[in-house]
Design a protein around this motif. Structure first.
Motif, PDB file in Angstrom:
ATOM      1  N   SER A 104       2.578  75.930  14.182  1.00  0.00           N
ATOM      2  CA  SER A 104       3.364  75.861  12.952  1.00  0.00           C
ATOM      3  C   SER A 104       2.977  74.614  12.156  1.00  0.00           C
TER       4      SER A 104
ATOM      5  N   MET B 263      -0.403  81.706  10.060  1.00  0.00           N
ATOM      6  CA  MET B 263       0.938  81.386   9.580  1.00  0.00           C
ATOM      7  C   MET B 263       0.925  81.107   8.084  1.00  0.00           C
TER       8      MET B 263
ATOM      9  N   GLY C 295       5.403  77.975   7.021  1.00  0.00           N
ATOM     10  CA  GLY C 295       5.802  78.173   8.405  1.00  0.00           C
ATOM     11  C   GLY C 295       6.878  79.215   8.624  1.00  0.00           C
TER      12      GLY C 295
ATOM     13  N   LEU D 205       4.691  84.637  10.485  1.00  0.00           N
ATOM     14  CA  LEU D 205       3.496  84.725  11.322  1.00  0.00           C
ATOM     15  C   LEU D 205       2.880  86.103  11.125  1.00  0.00           C
TER      16      LEU D 205
ATOM     17  N   VAL E 121       9.699  83.750  11.328  1.00  0.00           N
ATOM     18  CA  VAL E 121       9.852  82.663  12.289  1.00  0.00           C
ATOM     19  C   VAL E 121      11.183  81.972  12.012  1.00  0.00           C
TER      20      VAL E 121
ATOM     21  N   GLY F  49      11.621  78.633  17.022  1.00  0.00           N
ATOM     22  CA  GLY F  49      10.346  79.328  17.127  1.00  0.00           C
ATOM     23  C   GLY F  49      10.458  80.799  17.455  1.00  0.00           C
TER      24      GLY F  49
END
Length: 412
Positions: free
Chosen positions: A314, A362, A366, A369, A384, A388
């Motif tokens: 990330s 990614m 962030g 994904l 995400v 996580g």
């Protein structure tokens, strides 16, 4: 405007001075004026309200970036491009796929980094494994691609590209003429070989990934075939100097995907793909100033899955994701400030599992994904969240163009 003019022209009221018409006539005229106005106002309200309702329900999520995949198509290679929307969903960009310039291999490349975004998002580099070339394409404002140049990769079977500023290195997997070769990238998209940059590799090395750290002072490459990791320092002229002890013995069989931590260029993470069923691991290293790799903590850390081939981290450096090709899952790790890994769990790539998931990428923020699901020629999209955790988005996966055997993924 006609109504306003009528309103100013009409009598001030039924008892206006100087109006010689009978009271009934004046009343009828007033009522005739009021009825059209009432209907006009109602109609105007309906016209104004309808688009607002429609836009609230039908307005698509705005485009915030793009996703690129090297289709690695046999014969004329192509690049698939998708609009990436604010809600994480993907739609194929009109005109996609775009011709790369060289030829694809028509089969999986067993590598990470086959396509990279360069020059601040203005250029795209992709390997043409079938013709031993690298294509450079200009990224247009709408995300579409225009060919800039196609050059020899400096070896046979290019599989991975590393970019830092204007310096580019390509990993050629051979087995004949296997090496790392350097190039200079010009703003207009040409690639010029760096004289004396080629580092020859043994025929059995089978490099799977080559990458720079965040400052461009280090370059590493994984040797999948001989379970080793190359580590170099990068000189001012772009040439490489092997670190003392390089290549280093990997902490598992088949070191494959690798990533430097975005928030710490001295921390390197490498997946070990070929340990066996359920025995995959991920290693954590400190990369010294001279390029020497030292194990962090209790590395390697098991992911309890099969074939963790590809990894990504990330942007905030807190989480690592390893795609387990053999078990169709994505393992999730937290990364401590010192680089120690903790396994958080695994997420199935799709409802069916075992889809041959490969490269992950990614979004720059962030939040999402994306996973190249090569076996079913699709791209999976996951949100995400805190800790996580991954949740597959509605409508995922998105199909790839017919004939694609995709390798590599790049996200803007």
């Amino acid at each position: 405007m006609r109504i306003l003019n009528d309103r100013r022209a009409r009598p001030a009221g039924p008892r206006a001075a100087g109006d010689a018409r009978p009271f009934g006539a004046r009343r009828l005229l007033a009522s005739r004026w009021r009825i059209p106005v009432a209907f006009s106002l109602l109609a105007a309200g309906a016209v104004l309200a309808a688009p607002a309702v429609a836009s609230a329900s039908a307005l698509p999520s705005p485009v915030t970036g793009h996703v690129y995949l090297d289709d690695n198509t046999a014969g004329s290679n192509t690049i698939a491009v998708f609009d990436r929307h604010a809600d994480g969903s993907l739609t194929q960009l009109p005109g996609s796929p775009f011709a790369a310039g060289g030829a694809g291999a028509g089969a999986g490349l067993a590598s990470e980094g086959a396509v990279q975004i360069a020059d601040g998002g203005r250029l795209l580099l992709a390997v043409d494994a079938g013709s031993n070339q690298v294509s450079v394409l200009r990224i247009q404002p709408d995300g579409s691609l225009r060919r800039a140049s196609v050059v020899s990769s400096g070896g046979v079977l290019p599989v991975s590209v590393a970019v830092h500023g204007s310096l580019v290195y390509v990993a050629n997997a051979g087995p004949a003429d296997s090496n790392y070769t350097g190039f200079r990238l010009a703003p207009w998209g040409s690639l010029t070989p760096v004289r004396g940059s080629t580092v020859a590799l043994p025929a059995a090395a089978q490099p799977g990934d080559v990458l720079f750290n965040g400052t461009g002072t280090k370059l590493v490459g994984t040797r999948v075939g001989t379970s080793q990791i190359d580590s170099f320092t990068v000189g001012l002229g772009g040439r490489l100097t092997a670190a003392p002890g390089s290549p280093f013995t990997a902490q598992g069989v088949g070191p494959f995907g690798s990533q430097f931590r975005p928030t710490n260029p001295s921390q390197l993470f490498v997946s070990n793909a070929h340990n066996g069923t359920g025995l995959g691991t991920v290693s954590a290293f400190t990369d010294s100033g001279g390029g020497v790799l030292t194990s962090i903590g209790s590395s390697p850390v098991a992911d309890q899955q099969t074939a963790p081939c590809w990894v990504t981290i990330s942007p905030d450096g807190r989480y690592l994701f390893a795609v387990n090709t053999g078990s169709g899952t994505v393992s999730r790790y937290s990364i401590a400030p010192g680089g120690a890994l903790t396994l958080l769990g695994s997420t199935q790539v799709s409802a069916n599992g075992g889809v041959g998931a490969v490269d992950p990428g990614m979004s720059p923020d962030g939040r999402f994904l994306y996973v190249n699901e090569s076996k079913i020629s699709s791209v999976g999209a996951f949100a995400v969240s805190g800790g996580g955790n991954l949740t597959e988005l509605p409508g995922s996966p998105t199909p790839l163009p017919a004939g694609a055997t995709p390798a590599g993924i790049a996200v803007s």
